[in-house]
Design an enzyme around this catalytic site. Structure first.
Site, PDB file in Angstrom:
ATOM      1  CE  LYS A   8       0.515  17.301  -8.953  1.00 47.37           C
ATOM      2  NZ  LYS A   8       0.575  18.169  -7.865  1.00 47.37           N
ATOM      3  CB  VAL A  94       2.206   6.898  -1.273  1.00 50.66           C
ATOM      4  CG1 VAL A  94       0.716   6.989  -0.997  1.00 50.66           C
ATOM      5  CG2 VAL A  94       2.498   5.728  -2.216  1.00 50.66           C
ATOM      6  CB  ALA A  96       4.885  12.711  -2.130  1.00 46.55           C
ATOM      7  N   GLY A  97       2.271  14.872  -2.972  1.00 48.77           N
ATOM      8  CA  GLY A  97       1.996  16.038  -3.816  1.00 48.77           C
ATOM      9  C   GLY A  97       2.503  15.875  -5.234  1.00 48.77           C
ATOM     10  N   GLY A 100       0.827  10.670  -7.544  1.00 55.62           N
ATOM     11  CA  GLY A 100       1.199   9.268  -7.801  1.00 55.62           C
ATOM     12  C   GLY A 100       0.029   8.394  -8.207  1.00 55.62           C
ATOM     13  CG  ASP A 135      -3.828  16.481  -9.423  1.00 56.37           C
ATOM     14  OD1 ASP A 135      -4.185  17.625  -9.754  1.00 56.37           O
ATOM     15  OD2 ASP A 135      -3.152  16.245  -8.401  1.00 56.37           O
TER      16      ASP A 135
HETATM   17  P1  ATP Z   1      -1.972  14.606  -5.361  1.00 55.89           P
HETATM   18  O1  ATP Z   1      -0.646  15.194  -5.737  1.00 55.89           O
HETATM   19  O2  ATP Z   1      -2.866  14.276  -6.536  1.00 55.89           O
HETATM   20  O3  ATP Z   1      -2.663  15.346  -4.237  1.00 55.89           O
HETATM   21  P2  ATP Z   1      -0.617  12.676  -3.748  1.00 55.89           P
HETATM   22  O4  ATP Z   1       0.691  12.498  -4.447  1.00 55.89           O
HETATM   23  O5  ATP Z   1      -0.588  13.625  -2.580  1.00 55.89           O
HETATM   24  O6  ATP Z   1      -1.700  13.142  -4.775  1.00 55.89           O
HETATM   25  P3  ATP Z   1      -1.143   9.870  -3.950  1.00 55.89           P
HETATM   26  O7  ATP Z   1       0.217   9.284  -3.894  1.00 55.89           O
HETATM   27  O8  ATP Z   1      -1.781   9.956  -5.281  1.00 55.89           O
HETATM   28  O9  ATP Z   1      -1.158  11.296  -3.232  1.00 55.89           O
HETATM   29  O10 ATP Z   1      -2.062   9.020  -2.929  1.00 55.89           O
HETATM   30  C1  ATP Z   1      -3.299   9.500  -2.500  1.00 55.89           C
HETATM   31  C2  ATP Z   1      -4.149   8.365  -1.952  1.00 55.89           C
HETATM   32  O11 ATP Z   1      -4.578   7.533  -3.042  1.00 55.89           O
HETATM   33  C3  ATP Z   1      -3.459   7.452  -0.966  1.00 55.89           C
HETATM   34  O12 ATP Z   1      -4.216   7.467   0.221  1.00 55.89           O
HETATM   35  C4  ATP Z   1      -3.502   6.066  -1.590  1.00 55.89           C
HETATM   36  O13 ATP Z   1      -3.848   5.090  -0.656  1.00 55.89           O
HETATM   37  C5  ATP Z   1      -4.567   6.159  -2.678  1.00 55.89           C
HETATM   38  N1  ATP Z   1      -4.252   5.375  -3.914  1.00 55.89           N
HETATM   39  C6  ATP Z   1      -5.111   4.657  -4.635  1.00 55.89           C
HETATM   40  N2  ATP Z   1      -4.505   4.106  -5.708  1.00 55.89           N
HETATM   41  C7  ATP Z   1      -3.214   4.496  -5.673  1.00 55.89           C
HETATM   42  C8  ATP Z   1      -2.096   4.265  -6.516  1.00 55.89           C
HETATM   43  N3  ATP Z   1      -2.176   3.529  -7.635  1.00 55.89           N
HETATM   44  N4  ATP Z   1      -0.935   4.841  -6.178  1.00 55.89           N
HETATM   45  C9  ATP Z   1      -0.851   5.632  -5.068  1.00 55.89           C
HETATM   46  N5  ATP Z   1      -1.867   5.875  -4.244  1.00 55.89           N
HETATM   47  C10 ATP Z   1      -3.062   5.315  -4.534  1.00 55.89           C
END
Ligand code: ATP
Length: 283
Positions: A8, A94, A96-97, A100, A135
């Site tokens: 997203k 990961v 990255a906002g 994921g 999310d």
């Molecule tokens: P958001 O945009 O919801 O703030 P994000 O993109 O910043 O999320 P994610 O990539 O979702 O961050 O990762 C957040 C944390 O979730 C990481 O510390 C990771 O170790 C943990 N995590 C657990 N399961 C997963 C998965 N299937 N994929 C990615 N990260 C995961």
């Protein structure tokens, strides 16, 4: 079963205030894009629930959000856990906002529900997702949507008109709790025109929507990171983007293009100084 879990982007992100329960009230326009992880669900013989990924630093097993989602789904139905292997091929960067982990969790919910003959409606499934992360409800529904509250109050919106999206993830990670703490301690100088963006979507006005994109977290990034995100956004605009924004709590920046050739050219130019770069479309 093989399923896709779409990333997203935030077309807007506004923080309205901090609530007594410690969470923040948010108002954001979300958009799913074709950048996706692939999940493979395979029944196993008495090995319980197992999750593996192709990124060595991500949690496996019960700590992965995909496993937590599966447990919550079986609890919601009141049925026993299954012996299931979930294998995740990660493409979404990961931390990255781009939600994921949340989108992997949502994909598991959708897949298990479909395999069970759809006992839960999409709204009920989104409510199960709420127990996994803020999310996840949006990721269950996907598309173009307004998310409010912690992100769980969703209103589907007219789809963003067809466009091409260049997504750049800079080389550093950002601490989400740190950014929320910073946002509590400053007076925001600039807010997104969310209502204006909603009107542009109603009118099918891609340029109007792109011009109104804004994310309040950009202003509270540490100076060097803010400069880098600003540099990427400027490069996207220079390359012909109708608008550029940062997603979530960053640091991913993206630009919207109305023509695939310009988007491809922008991707090629930005690839020279950004390693994680993707050319996508909206979903
Ligand atoms: P958001 O945009 O919801 O703030 P994000 O993109 O910043 O999320 P994610 O990539 O979702 O961050 O990762 C957040 C944390 O979730 C990481 O510390 C990771 O170790 C943990 N995590 C657990 N399961 C997963 C998965 N299937 N994929 C990615 N990260 C995961």
């Amino acid at each position: 079963m093989e399923i896709q879990a779409f990333a997203k982007l935030n077309l807007t992100l506004d923080v309205l205030g901090k609530r007594p329960d410690g969470y923040h009230d948010l108002r954001m326009v979300m958009q799913s894009i074709t950048l996706c992880d692939t999940l493979t669900l395979t029944p196993n013989q008495g090995q319980g629930l197992r999750v593996s990924t192709d990124l060595h630093f991500l949690p496996t097993g019960e700590k992965n959000l995909a496993a937590i989602a599966a447990r919550r789904f079986w609890e919601a139905l009141g049925c026993p856990a299954e012996d299931l292997d979930i294998c995740i091929r990660k493409r979404i960067p990961v931390c990255a906002g781009m939600a994921g982990g949340s989108t992997d969790a949502a994909a598991v919910l959708r897949a298990l529900n479909q395999r069970a003959g759809s006992p839960l409606t999409p709204a009920e499934l989104a409510r199960v997702g709420e127990q996994v992360g803020s999310d996840v409800p949006y990721c269950v529904l996907g598309g173009t949507a307004l998310a409010e509250g912690r992100g769980e109050r969703l209103t589907p919106l007219p789809a963003l008109p067809r466009c091409w999206v260049v997504v750049c993830k800079p080389e550093f990670a950002i601490s989400t709790p740190e950014l929320f703490a910073r946002i509590d301690s400053v007076r925001l100088r600039c807010r997104p025109d969310t209502d204006g963006l909603l009107s542009a979507l109603e009118e099918g006005d891609l340029g109007g929507a792109a011009r109104r994109m804004y994310n309040v977290f950009e202003d509270v990034l540490p100076p060097r990171q803010r400069d880098r995100v600003g540099e990427l956004k400027n490069a996207l605009i220079q390359a012909g983007a109708l608008g550029a924004n940062m997603s979530g709590t960053g640091p991913t920046a993206f630009g919207l293009f109305d023509c695939p050739e310009a988007a491809e050219e922008a991707r090629a130019v930005l690839a020279e100084n950004c390693r994680d770069i993707f050319l996508c479309q909206t979903v």
